[in-house]
Design a protein around this motif. Structure first.
Motif, mmCIF file in Angstrom:
data_model
loop_
_atom_site.group_PDB
_atom_site.id
_atom_site.type_symbol
_atom_site.label_atom_id
_atom_site.label_comp_id
_atom_site.label_asym_id
_atom_site.label_seq_id
_atom_site.Cartn_x
_atom_site.Cartn_y
_atom_site.Cartn_z
ATOM 1 N N GLU A 65 0.866 -1.163 0.000
ATOM 2 C CA GLU A 65 0.000 0.000 0.000
ATOM 3 C C GLU A 65 0.904 1.214 0.000
ATOM 4 O O GLU A 65 1.637 1.458 0.957
ATOM 5 N N VAL A 66 0.895 1.957 -1.097
ATOM 6 C CA VAL A 66 1.837 3.072 -1.221
ATOM 7 C C VAL A 66 1.385 4.255 -0.386
ATOM 8 O O VAL A 66 2.121 4.793 0.422
ATOM 9 N N MET A 67 0.173 4.671 -0.619
ATOM 10 C CA MET A 67 -0.417 5.715 0.209
ATOM 11 C C MET A 67 -1.743 5.151 0.686
ATOM 12 O O MET A 67 -2.231 4.189 0.100
ATOM 13 N N PRO A 68 -2.319 5.736 1.730
ATOM 14 C CA PRO A 68 -3.578 5.173 2.215
ATOM 15 C C PRO A 68 -4.565 4.980 1.062
ATOM 16 O O PRO A 68 -4.939 5.942 0.399
ATOM 17 N N LEU A 70 -4.083 3.508 -1.788
ATOM 18 C CA LEU A 70 -3.481 3.273 -3.096
ATOM 19 C C LEU A 70 -2.564 2.068 -3.015
ATOM 20 O O LEU A 70 -1.560 2.092 -2.310
ATOM 21 N N ILE A 72 -0.327 -1.124 -4.855
ATOM 22 C CA ILE A 72 0.248 -1.755 -6.031
ATOM 23 C C ILE A 72 -0.247 -3.184 -6.023
ATOM 24 O O ILE A 72 0.112 -3.958 -5.132
ATOM 25 N N PHE A 134 -3.458 2.887 -10.927
ATOM 26 C CA PHE A 134 -2.227 3.376 -10.321
ATOM 27 C C PHE A 134 -1.053 2.445 -10.649
ATOM 28 O O PHE A 134 0.007 2.881 -11.086
ATOM 29 N N LEU A 182 -5.514 10.413 -13.764
ATOM 30 C CA LEU A 182 -5.479 9.402 -12.710
ATOM 31 C C LEU A 182 -5.873 10.002 -11.366
ATOM 32 O O LEU A 182 -6.694 9.443 -10.632
ATOM 33 N N ILE A 183 -5.284 11.160 -11.057
ATOM 34 C CA ILE A 183 -5.585 11.778 -9.761
ATOM 35 C C ILE A 183 -7.032 12.263 -9.724
ATOM 36 O O ILE A 183 -7.710 12.168 -8.700
ATOM 37 N N TRP A 186 -9.160 9.321 -9.031
ATOM 38 C CA TRP A 186 -9.037 8.980 -7.611
ATOM 39 C C TRP A 186 -9.865 9.940 -6.772
ATOM 40 O O TRP A 186 -10.537 9.557 -5.826
ATOM 41 N N ASN A 187 -9.830 11.206 -7.159
ATOM 42 C CA ASN A 187 -10.512 12.235 -6.388
ATOM 43 C C ASN A 187 -12.022 12.032 -6.403
ATOM 44 O O ASN A 187 -12.682 12.151 -5.373
ATOM 45 N N THR A 192 -8.940 3.561 -7.728
ATOM 46 C CA THR A 192 -8.515 3.510 -9.125
ATOM 47 C C THR A 192 -8.616 2.082 -9.644
ATOM 48 O O THR A 192 -8.060 1.744 -10.658
#
Lengths: 497, 502, 139
Positions: A65-68, A70, A72, A134, A182-183, A186-187, A192
Motif C-alpha cells: 500500500e503506497v499511500m492510504p 493506493l 500496487i 495506479f 489518474l488523480i 481517484w478524487n 482507481t
C-alpha cells in the motif's frame, strides 16, 4: 504453485533476468542463451494463467500500500491476459531474432540492449496484469524509461535526437494528462481499481466525462493517437528487434490496451454509450486512421512507412473503444493480437533486409525478392493480414470492428474502415511487388559485385519471420476460440443480474 | 539518570550540539574533531527519534526552559509537525557528516577543518533550535545562530573558488535583512498582544481580531521568512551560495536550511495567524500563489541553461520551494499535507543529488555538465544515484517526488483549480529536461580525452545511496511519511479553526 | 484649528515610529544602493538600530521609571521585556557585523577591492574569461 504466485513469477522472471544478463555479459553466447531461456520461462509462467483465466478464474494479488488506499496490486482479467500472452509469446521469436540481428548488424553494447529489453517486457506484463490504474501507471512509466536506452542505442546524434523526441512526447503526455486524469479519477471515485462496468458511473458529472476521457486519450501517448504520434516514427532509429517487438507489440499495444482498459473498466462501456462522452474520439480516431495511412504512402523509408502504418492501425483499437459497444471492445482486443502478429513479421522482414542487404529505402528494393524469396513471401503474407484479406488473421478483427460500427449506427465509420483498407493496399503491396517484379537498378554505386553478395537472411532471423507469418494464417482459422474468450470480458457491472 | 535525560530531551536536543561546538574547535586537527562531531550528531539524532516517537501518537511535549512559567519564560514545544522536521534535520546531518570527511579533506585545508566542523555543529544547533522552540523571539535568535554559522560554512568554499566569499557576503546581507524584517514583524505582534509565546500569541491574536498593525506584522514576517526560505523573487542569494559552498555544506543546507524556514512559515501562518485569518488567506492566494507558480517555471527554466551542476540543482531547489509554498496557498488539509510531505521528500532527494555532485567534484575535479561526458561508465554507482534522484525530482512513480506531486495535484483538483494542477505537471516536465540533459551527457557522450576518473569512495557513496534508498523506499511505501504529514497537517488545521471560531 | 491639532497630536504622539521609519529606510537604502561593501554593512547596522529603537520605545510606559525594583509599591515601571530582547538582538547584530567584516577582509585579500562593481567585473571575467583582465589588481 498457485495462480497468485504465478503472476509474480511472470513479472519477476523478466524483471530479474537483467541481473543474470549483467553477470554473463562477458560471454555473449551464454548471455544470449539466458535471454532465450528467460523468454521461454516467462511464457511458461503466463500459459497456466491463461488456462486458468479461460476457466473463469480471476487471480489477484496485492503487494504494497503506497499511500492510504493506493495499492500496487495485480488482478488478471481476459483483456490483460490476452495482452500478456501476446507480449510474452512474441518475446520468444524476437529473442531469437535479435541474436541473429544484433550479431549480423555488428551492434555494440549488446548486454545493455538485452537488459533493457527484458525490463521492457517485465513492465509490459506488469501493465497487462495491473489490478488498478495506479499500478498500471507505474509500469507504464517504467516501460517508457526502459525503452529509452533502446531507442538511443546507436548513440549517433540522429539516434539521440530520436530518443529525445520519444521521451519528450511520452513523458509529456503521461505526466501532463494521464497523471492528472489518474488523480482526478481517484478524487471523484475514491479508488482507481478496474471494475466491471466502470467506477465513474454516478460519480462523474456526465458534462465532464468528455474532458476526463480526453485527458486519458491524449495522456496515453503510447496509443499514438494523432496529434501525439510523432514519437513512433522517431523511435524507428532503434535497432529493428526493438521496432519489431516494442514498437509494434509491447509499447504501442500497452498504449491501446490501456485505452481499452480505461474504456471498459474505468468509464464502463455503458457509461460511455449513455453519455456520448466518446463521440468525439470516434471521429478523431477515424481521422487518425486516414491521415496516418496517407502519410505512410509518402514515406520511402521502409521502417518509417511501417511506423505510420502502425499509427493508423492503433487508432482502429482506440476506435473500437470509442464506439462504446461490446463488439467494439472485442474487435479492438482481437486487433491487438492480429495486428501484433502481422506487424512483428513486417518489422522482422525489414530488419532482415537491412542485415542481408543493408537497404532501408523502399526504392532500393527492386529485384531483391529473387535473392530473398522467403523473406518477401512472409512480408506479403503479413501485409495481406494487415490489409484484412482472408484467409489471414487481420480480416477478422476488421470484420468485428465493422460490426461494432454498425451496432453503434456509425455508418460513415464503416466507410472509413473500407477506405483505410484500400490505403493499406496502396502502401504495403507495392513493396513486395517491387521486390519480386522489378529488375534491380544497375546504376547503383555498389555495382554487381556488391549486390551479388546479397543472400537470404541468416537462419536465426528467418525462422522467427516464418513463425510470425504462419501465425497470421493459423490465427485466421482459430479465431472462433479467441472470440469466445473475448466474450468473457465483463461489460456490465457484476452486481446487476 | 535516564529519567533526568528523558525529562530534558527537548533542551538536550539543542544544547548538545551547541555545547559540543566549542569543544570541537579545541580538539585540534585530524580526524578527532570529525569523529567527535559524528558522535554528537548521532546522539542528537537519537534524541530526535525519541521525540518523534513520543509525539507520533499526538501528545504535545511542552518544556519550560529554566523552569520559568509559560508564557513568561521560553517554551520548547514539540508536536507532530516539528518532531517531523527535527527528524529531517538531525537525520540529514547524521548522513552528511560521514560523507563530509573525504570531500572536506579535499576542499578545506587541514588546520581549518576543526573550525569547519564547529560551524557545522553550530548550524545544526541553530536549525534544531528554530524548529523546537515555541517562542517567537527565540526563533529569531536561533535563526541568526544558524545563519551566522551558514555564512561561515559557505565562505569556507573559498579555498576552492574565491567566489564563495562574495556569495557568503551577499547571503549575509540578504539573510540579515530577512531576519531583521522578521524581528520587526514579531515586534508588531508583541505590540498588540504583549506576548511572544507562539501558542499564547495564537489565542490573543484571535481575541484581538484584525487590525492594521497585525497586517503589518504579518507582511513583515512573510517577507522576512520569505528571504530565508528563498521564496521567489527573494531567492537571489541562493544559487551562488549553494554553488560555491563546499559540497558537503550544500548537501546539508539543501536538505535542512530552507526546510527549517518553511517550518517557521507554516508555524506562523497556521498556528499563530490561523487558517481563518482573512487577510492572510487573501495574501497567500493573491500574492504567494502567483509567485510560487512563477518560481516553479522561471527557476526550472533557468536551471535548464546552467552548466554548473550544483547551480542547476540550486535553481531546481528554488522551483521545489515553489511547490511547497503552493501547497500552503491552497489552505486545505490536503494542500498542507502536500507541503509537509514535500518538505521531507525534497530534503531527501536534493541531499542525494548534491552529494552526487560532490562525488563528481572529488573524482572528476569538476561538476560542469559539459565535462561530465561518459561519466556513467567510469562512476556507475554515483551516476545511477543521480538518475534515481533525478527521477524523484521529475516525480516519476516509485519515488518520493511522485508522492508529493500526487498530493499537490489532488489538493488542486479538490478545489477545482484546474489550471494550477496542469501547471504543476507542466513544470515537472521542465525537470525532465534539466535532469535528462545530464543523463544524456553522462551515458551517451564519450568521455573527454585523457580523463581518469575513479568511482567515489564508499564513505561518500553509502550516505548518498542511503538518501537515494530513502527516496525510493518512501516512494514505494509512503504510509509512514504521508500519515505523519497528514496528521501534522490536520493538527495544524484543527487547532487554528477552533481559535478563530471565538 | 482643532482638526489640525488632532492631526498634529496624532503625528507627534507617534514620533518614535516616525523616527523608526526614517532610520529603517535610510539603513535599507544604504544597504541596497551603496557599492562599497563596508558601507553596506554600515547601512545594515543603521537598519538594525532602527529596530532596536522600535522595541525599546514600545516598552516605555508613560510616567514609568526604569524597571529597577523600588520600595514604593505604586511605582509604575516600564516594560523590561523589550530591553532584554534587544540586549540579545544587539549581541546578534554585533556578531553579524563581525562575520561580515571578516568576510570583507577576505574579499579584499582575494579580489583586491571592496567595490561591488569591480568585483562583479572580475567575476564576469572569471565566467567568460576575457584573457586580458584590465588592471587585475591581484596580479
Amino acid at each position: 504453485m498457485n495462480n497468485a504466485d504465478l503472476i509474480l513469477l511472470a513479472i519477476a522472471i523478466p524483471a530479474l533476468t537483467p541481473f543474470l544478463l549483467a553477470a554473463t555479459g562477458k560471454w555473449p553466447n551464454l548471455r544470449d542463451t539466458v535471454s532465450v531461456i528467460a523468454s521461454i520461462a516467462t511464457f511458461a509462467a503466463v500459459l497456466p494463467l491463461l488456462l486458468a483465466v479461460i476457466d473463469g478464474a480471476r487471480p489477484a494479488i496485492s503487494l504494497v500500500e503506497v499511500m492510504p488506499g493506493l495499492v500496487i496490486g495485480f488482478e488478471i482479467e481476459p483483456l490483460g491476459m490476452l495482452f500478456a500472452t501476446v507480449a510474452s509469446g512474441l518475446w520468444i521469436p524476437t529473442a531469437l531474432y535479435s541474436i541473429g540481428y544484433m550479431r549480423g548488424a555488428h551492434e555494440k553494447k549488446q548486454t545493455r540492449f538485452a537488459i533493457c529489453f527484458a525490463i521492457a517486457i517485465a513492465s509490459a506484463i506488469g501493465i497487462a496484469f495491473s489490478g488498478n490504474l495506479f499500478t498500471l501507471f507505474i509500469f507504464y512509466e517504467v516501460l517508457t524509461i526502459s525503452t529509452y536506452p533502446l531507442v538511443a542505442h546507436k548513440e549517433t546524434p540522429e539516434a539521440k535526437r530520436g530518443a529525445r523526441t520519444y521521451l519528450a512526447i511520452l513523458m509529456t503526455t503521461s505526466i501532463l494528462f494521464l497523471l492528472v486524469a489518474l488523480i482526478w479519477t481517484w478524487n471523484i471515485a475514491g479508488t482507481t481499481e478496474f471494475r466491471a462496468g466502470g467506477i465513474l458511473d454516478g460519480r462523474l458529472d456526465p458534462a465532464f466525462a468528455p474532458f476526463l476521457l480526453a485527458l486519458f486519450a491524449f495522456g496515453i501517448g503510447k496509443a499514438a493517437l494523432m496529434p501525439f504520434h510523432r514519437w513512433l516514427p522517431a523511435a524507428m532509429v532503434a535497432p529493428t528487434p526493438v521496432s519489431a517487438l516494442l514498437h509494434a507489440v509491447a509499447v504501442v499495444k500497452a498504449g491501446v490496451f490501456t485505452m481499452l482498459k480505461v474504456g471498459t473498466y474505468i468509464f464502463g462501456i455503458g457509461f460511455l454509450g449513455k453519455t456520448g462522452a466518446s463521440d468525439w474520439l470516434v471521429w478523431l480516431a477515424a481521422a487518425s486512421i486516414l491521415i496516418a495511412s496517407i502519410v505512410a504512402l509518402t514515406k520511402d523509408d521502409l521502417k518509417a512507412r511501417l511506423a505510420y502504418s502502425t499509427v493508423s492501425q492503433l487508432s482502429y483499437i482506440t476506435l473500437g473503444m470509442a464506439l462504446a459497444v461490446q463488439m467494439g471492445v472485442i474487435g479492438g482486443a482481437m486487433h491487438i493480437a492480429t495486428h501484433a502478429m502481422g506487424k512483428i513479421a513486417l518489422f522482422m522482414c525489414a530488419g532482415a533486409i537491412y542485415v542481408a542487404a543493408h537497404k532501408t529505402k523502399i526504392s532500393q528494393l527492386d529485384g531483391l525478392g529473387r535473392k530473398m524469396p522467403v523473406t518477401f513471401a512472409c512480408f506479403t503474407i503479413a501485409a495481406l493480414s494487415i490489409i484484412g484479406l482472408p484467409p489471414f488473421a487481420g480480416a477478422w478483427s476488421k470484420w468485428y470492428l465493422m460490426v461494432a460500427a454498425a451496432d453503434a449506427n456509425q455508418l460513415i465509420i464503416i466507410g472509413v474502415l473500407m477506405v483505410s483498407s484500400l490505403l493499406n493496399v496502396a502502401y504495403l503491396l507495392p513493396i513486395p511487388a517491387r521486390a519480386f517484379f522489378l529488375k534491380p537498378k544497375d546504376d547503383e554505386t555498389h555495382g554487381d559485385a556488391a549486390s551479388s553478395r546479397i543472400e537470404e537472411t541468416p537462419l536465426l532471423c528467418l525462422l522467427p519471420i516464418c513463425f510470425a507469418a504462419l501465425g497470421c494464417i493459423v490465427l485466421f482459422f482459430t479465431i472462433g476460440g479467441l472470440y469466445e474468450y473475448l466474450l468473457s470480458i465483463p461489460i456490465r457491472p457484476e452486481s446487476l443480474p | 539518570m535516564m529519567a533526568l535525560i528523558e525529562a530534558n530531551l527537548p533542551a538536550l536536543q539543542v544544547v548538545l550540539p551547541l555545547i559540543a561546538a566549542p569543544i570541537c574547535a579545541i580538539l585540534g586537527r585530524g580526524g578527532r574533531s570529525w569523529a567527535f562531531a559524528c558522535i554528537v550528531i548521532l546522539a542528537t539524532f537519537a534524541i530526535s527519534v525519541a521525540l518523534f516517537a513520543q509525539t507520533y501518537a499526538g501528545t504535545i511535549i511542552s518544556y519550560r526552559m529554566g523552569g520559568w512559567e509559560i508564557p513568561l519564560g521560553i517554551e520548547y514545544r514539540v508536536d507532530r509537525l516539528n518532531a517531523f522536521v527535527l527528524l529531517i534535520i538531525s537525520g540529514s546531518a547524521t548522513l552528511v557528516l560521514p560523507y563530509a570527511r573525504r570531500i572536506v579533506a579535499a576542499e578545506i585545508p587541514a588546520e581549518r577543518q576543526p573550525l569547519f566542523y564547529t560551524a557545522f555543529l553550530l548550524c545544526i544547533a541553530g536549525l534544531l533550535g528554530i524548529t523546537i522552540t515555541g517562542d517567537a523571539f527565540n526563533i529569531f535568535v536561533f535563526l541568526e545562530i544558524s545563519s551566522l554559522a551558514t555564512y561561515a560554512l559557505v565562505a569556507s568554499g573559498s579555498w576552492v573558488n574565491k567566489r564563495a566569499l562574495t556569495a557568503a557576503y551577499n547571503y549575509l546581507i540578504m539573510g540579515t535583512v530577512g531576519a531583521t524584517f522578521f524581528v520587526i514583524g514579531v515586534g508588531m505582534l508583541y505590540m498588540i498582544t504583549g506576548t511572544l509565546n507562539l501558542a499564547d500569541l495564537a489565542v490573543r491574536i484571535a481575541d484581538h481580531g484584525d487590525s492594521s498593525t497585525l497586517r503589518m506584522g504579518f507582511v513583515f514576517i512573510l517577507i522576512g521568512i520569505g528571504l530565508k526560505l528563498a521564496m521567489f523573487p527573494l531567492h537571489l542569494w541562493l544559487p551562488n551560495a549553494y554553488a560555491y559552498a563546499p559540497s558537503a555544506v550544500t548537501a546539508f543546507l539543501a536538505a535542512t536550511a530552507t526546510k527549517a524556514a518553511v517550518y517557521v512559515m507554516l508555524r506562523f501562518m497556521f498556528t499563530v495567524f490561523g487558517f481563518d485569518y482573512e487577510f492572510q488567506a487573501d495574501t497567500l492566494r493573491m500574492v504567494v500563489l502567483p509567485l510560487a507558480v512563477i518560481a516553479m517555471f522561471a527557476a526550472s527554466i533557468v536551471a535548464i541553461f546552467q552548466d554548473n551542476l550544483k547551480r542547476m540543482l540550486a535553481y531546481s531547489s528554488i522551483a521545489q520551494i515553489g511547490y511547497i509554498l503552493l501547497g500552503l496557498t491552497f489552505l486545505t488539509e490536503t494542500g498542507l499535507t502536500a507541503s509537509i510531505v514535500h518538505l521531507f521528500n525534497h530534503a531527501v532527494t536534493k541531499a542525494a543529488l548534491f552529494m552526487v555532485a560532490g562525488c563528481f567534484i572529488l573524482s572528476a575535479g569538476t561538476c560542469s555538465i559539459s565535462k561530465l561526458g561518459g561519466i556513467g561508465r567510469d562512476m556507475p554507482w554515483t551516476t545511477a544515484a543521480f538518475v534515481a534522484g533525478g527521477f524523484s525530482l521529475i516525480g516519476l512513480p516509485l519515488t518520493v517526488g511522485f508522492i508529493s506531486k500526487w498530493y499537490l495535484v489532488l489538493a488542486a483538483l479538490e478545489l477545482g483549480w484546474w489550471p494550477v494542477a496542469l501547471m504543476i505537471m507542466a513544470s515537472s516536465l521542465l525537470a525532465v529536461i534539466y535532469v535528462w540533459r545530464v543523463v544524456e551527457v553522462a551515458y551517451l557522450q564519450p568521455a573527454p580525452e585523457g580523463t581518469v576518473r575513479k568511482e567515489a569512495p564508499l564513505s561518500m557513496l553509502i550516505p548518498t545511496w542511503i538518501f537515494v534508498g530513502l527516496s525510493i523506499w518512501f516512494g514505494v511505501n509512503a504510509m509512514l511519511t504521508s500519515t505523519a504529514a497528514g496528521r501534522a497537517a490536520s493538527a495544524l488545521f484543527d487547532s487554528s479553526h477552533i481559535l478563530w471560531k471565538e | 484649528m482643532s482638526d489640525i491639532g488632532i492631526e498634529l497630536d496624532y503625528i507627534m504622539g507617534r514620533y518614535n515610529y516616525w523616527l523608526f521609519c526614517i532610520l529603517m529606510m535610510t539603513g535599507l537604502y544604504i544597504t541596497v544602493s551603496r557599492g562599497n561593501l563596508i558601507k553596506k554593512i554600515v547601512g545594515l547596522n543603521i537598519f538594525q538600530t532602527a529596530v532596536f529603537m522600535l522595541y525599546i520605545s514600545m516598552g516605555k510606559v508613560i510616567g514609568g521609571t526604569a524597571p529597577i525594583l523600588t520600595e514604593v509599591p505604586e511605582t509604575i515601571y516600564s516594560n523590561p521585556l523589550p530591553h532584554v530582547l534587544i540586549l540579545t538582538a544587539i549581541v546578534v547584530g554585533i556578531a553579524t557585523t563581525a562575520v561580515a567584516l571578516a568576510l570583507v577582509v577576505r574579499i579584499r585579500e582575494s579580489y583586491g577591492t571592496i567595490e561591488e562593481d569591480e568585483i562583479l567585473e572580475l567575476e564576469h571575467d572569471m565566467d567568460f574569461g576575457s584573457g586580458a583582465a584590465q588592471g587585475d589588481p591581484v596580479a
